[in-house]
Enzyme design. Sequence first.
Site, PDB file in Angstrom:
ATOM      1  N   ASN A 168       2.328  -4.943  -3.286  1.00  0.00           N
ATOM      2  CA  ASN A 168       0.932  -5.335  -3.055  1.00  0.00           C
ATOM      3  C   ASN A 168       0.100  -4.085  -2.758  1.00  0.00           C
ATOM      4  OD1 ASN A 168      -0.975  -7.581  -2.560  1.00  0.00           O
ATOM      5  ND2 ASN A 168      -0.931  -6.966  -0.402  1.00  0.00           N
ATOM      6  N   GLU A 172       0.815  -1.232   0.000  1.00  0.00           N
ATOM      7  CA  GLU A 172       0.000   0.000   0.000  1.00  0.00           C
ATOM      8  C   GLU A 172       0.843   1.274   0.000  1.00  0.00           C
ATOM      9  OE1 GLU A 172      -2.752  -0.521   3.286  1.00  0.00           O
ATOM     10  OE2 GLU A 172      -3.707  -2.238   2.321  1.00  0.00           O
ATOM     11  N   ASP A 196     -11.948 -10.542  -1.300  1.00  0.00           N
ATOM     12  CA  ASP A 196     -13.240 -10.717  -0.649  1.00  0.00           C
ATOM     13  C   ASP A 196     -14.216  -9.760  -1.316  1.00  0.00           C
ATOM     14  OD1 ASP A 196     -12.425  -8.343   0.679  1.00  0.00           O
ATOM     15  OD2 ASP A 196     -12.131  -9.339   2.603  1.00  0.00           O
ATOM     16  N   GLU A 248      -5.831 -10.931  -1.695  1.00  0.00           N
ATOM     17  CA  GLU A 248      -6.689 -10.743  -0.509  1.00  0.00           C
ATOM     18  C   GLU A 248      -8.163 -10.663  -0.893  1.00  0.00           C
ATOM     19  OE1 GLU A 248      -5.299  -7.483   1.970  1.00  0.00           O
ATOM     20  OE2 GLU A 248      -3.200  -7.911   1.511  1.00  0.00           O
ATOM     21  N   HIS A 268     -10.094  -6.346  -2.540  1.00  0.00           N
ATOM     22  CA  HIS A 268     -11.172  -6.165  -1.559  1.00  0.00           C
ATOM     23  C   HIS A 268     -12.291  -5.418  -2.278  1.00  0.00           C
ATOM     24  CE1 HIS A 268      -8.836  -7.620   1.798  1.00  0.00           C
ATOM     25  NE2 HIS A 268      -7.846  -6.789   1.499  1.00  0.00           N
TER      26      HIS A 268
HETATM   27  C1  XIL Z   1      -6.217  -6.730   8.211  1.00  0.00           C
HETATM   28  C2  XIL Z   1      -6.537  -7.940   9.083  1.00  0.00           C
HETATM   29  O1  XIL Z   1      -7.428  -8.772   8.390  1.00  0.00           O
HETATM   30  C3  XIL Z   1      -7.131  -7.505  10.399  1.00  0.00           C
HETATM   31  O2  XIL Z   1      -7.275  -8.619  11.282  1.00  0.00           O
HETATM   32  C4  XIL Z   1      -6.260  -6.445  11.056  1.00  0.00           C
HETATM   33  O3  XIL Z   1      -6.895  -5.964  12.216  1.00  0.00           O
HETATM   34  C5  XIL Z   1      -5.979  -5.310  10.106  1.00  0.00           C
HETATM   35  O4  XIL Z   1      -5.404  -5.808   8.910  1.00  0.00           O
HETATM   36  N1  XIL Z   1      -4.936  -4.985   3.574  1.00  0.00           N
HETATM   37  C6  XIL Z   1      -3.909  -5.789   4.025  1.00  0.00           C
HETATM   38  C7  XIL Z   1      -4.137  -6.681   5.187  1.00  0.00           C
HETATM   39  O5  XIL Z   1      -2.842  -5.825   3.398  1.00  0.00           O
HETATM   40  O6  XIL Z   1      -2.982  -6.872   5.953  1.00  0.00           O
HETATM   41  C8  XIL Z   1      -5.257  -6.187   6.068  1.00  0.00           C
HETATM   42  O7  XIL Z   1      -5.511  -7.169   7.069  1.00  0.00           O
HETATM   43  C9  XIL Z   1      -6.489  -5.908   5.242  1.00  0.00           C
HETATM   44  C10 XIL Z   1      -6.216  -4.845   4.219  1.00  0.00           C
END
Ligand code: XIL
Length: 328
Positions: free
Chosen positions: A186, A145, A253, A251, A222
């Site tokens: 990422n 990020e 979802d 990641e 996401h």
């Molecule tokens: C999130 C986790 O799922 C949570 O449990 C934590 O509190 C915060 O981080 N992008 C990412 C992940 O790269 O590491 C994040 O994970 C979600 C967003």
Amino acid sequence: MLAVAALAGIAVWQAPAASASVPLQYTTNRYVGSAVAASYLASEPDYRAVLTREFDNVTPENEMKWGTIEAVRGQYDWSGADAIVRYAQQHHKTVRGHTLVWHSQLPDWVAALPADELRRVLRDHITTEVKRYKGKIRAWDVVNEIFNEDGTRRDTVFRQKLGDGFVADVFRWAHAADPHATLYINDYNIEGLNPKSDAVYELVKTLRKQGVPIGGVGIQAHLSTQYGFPDGYRANLARFAKLGVDAAITEADVRIPTPPDAAKLATQASYFGELWDGCQSVRRCVEFTTWGFTDRHSWVPDVFPGEGAACLFDENLRPKPAYFRINP
Ligand code: XIL
């Protein structure tokens, strides 16, 4: 099955299959993964069983972040990360390491360091963590990020104190510590063609020209059904592939407004389907990992009020329509 039994006149009721006959991991030659939490892996046998059956990659959800590993300077806690890597080795699963350099879940003591010390400590952090799991991590999310939505660099402590060049440095340090791991940048909101994914594209191109050991682009994915499916997703995957790097969905979802109903779950299924099919269509898209697999433990409801149910399996570990869309 019911129809067949009825035709044959046999009065046997068969429960619907708990999942498709072929677990997801065996339906494709991509890695199919999930984020995993060491605590649930240890305490919930049903969670562990579904993970083991369906996936062949695991990504520690929090256990490899700096804030977990070394919250207090000099006091290391490898317990969660070690447990996940041990599980992966025992079950022949690959591990995606997540994540070495991130402005979030970063201990305050790190953020407070003066520039020269921050540079040394960052190098030590990367070297120590990557070496500890050398040979056991297939891919690392090295930087996470680092861009804003408009494609400018995010103004983190790393950038403020070390300048934009820290990115090339951290890839070189990670590569020195484990030359066989594929090293990724990422980010989120880089699924489609937009200013942020343009910026990632230009940076990867530049780093490759400079011989920096970057091997992949991680697309978090996401998504929310309140927004349209990202424009240009396949073209975006294809342009990264043309740079000679791998791409991974890291990641995934798809959150929906709660409570779920049949129509919302159908829309969610179509988003997961598009994500999956797009990855299958690009040879260099090598991995499809979801951010958790069960609505029982998703991060979504904590962070996006009014949205949830974002995973492939429900709270009771029953596969949802999205699961059957990608594994019919
Ligand atoms: C999130 C986790 O799922 C949570 O449990 C934590 O509190 C915060 O981080 N992008 C990412 C992940 O790269 O590491 C994040 O994970 C979600 C967003």
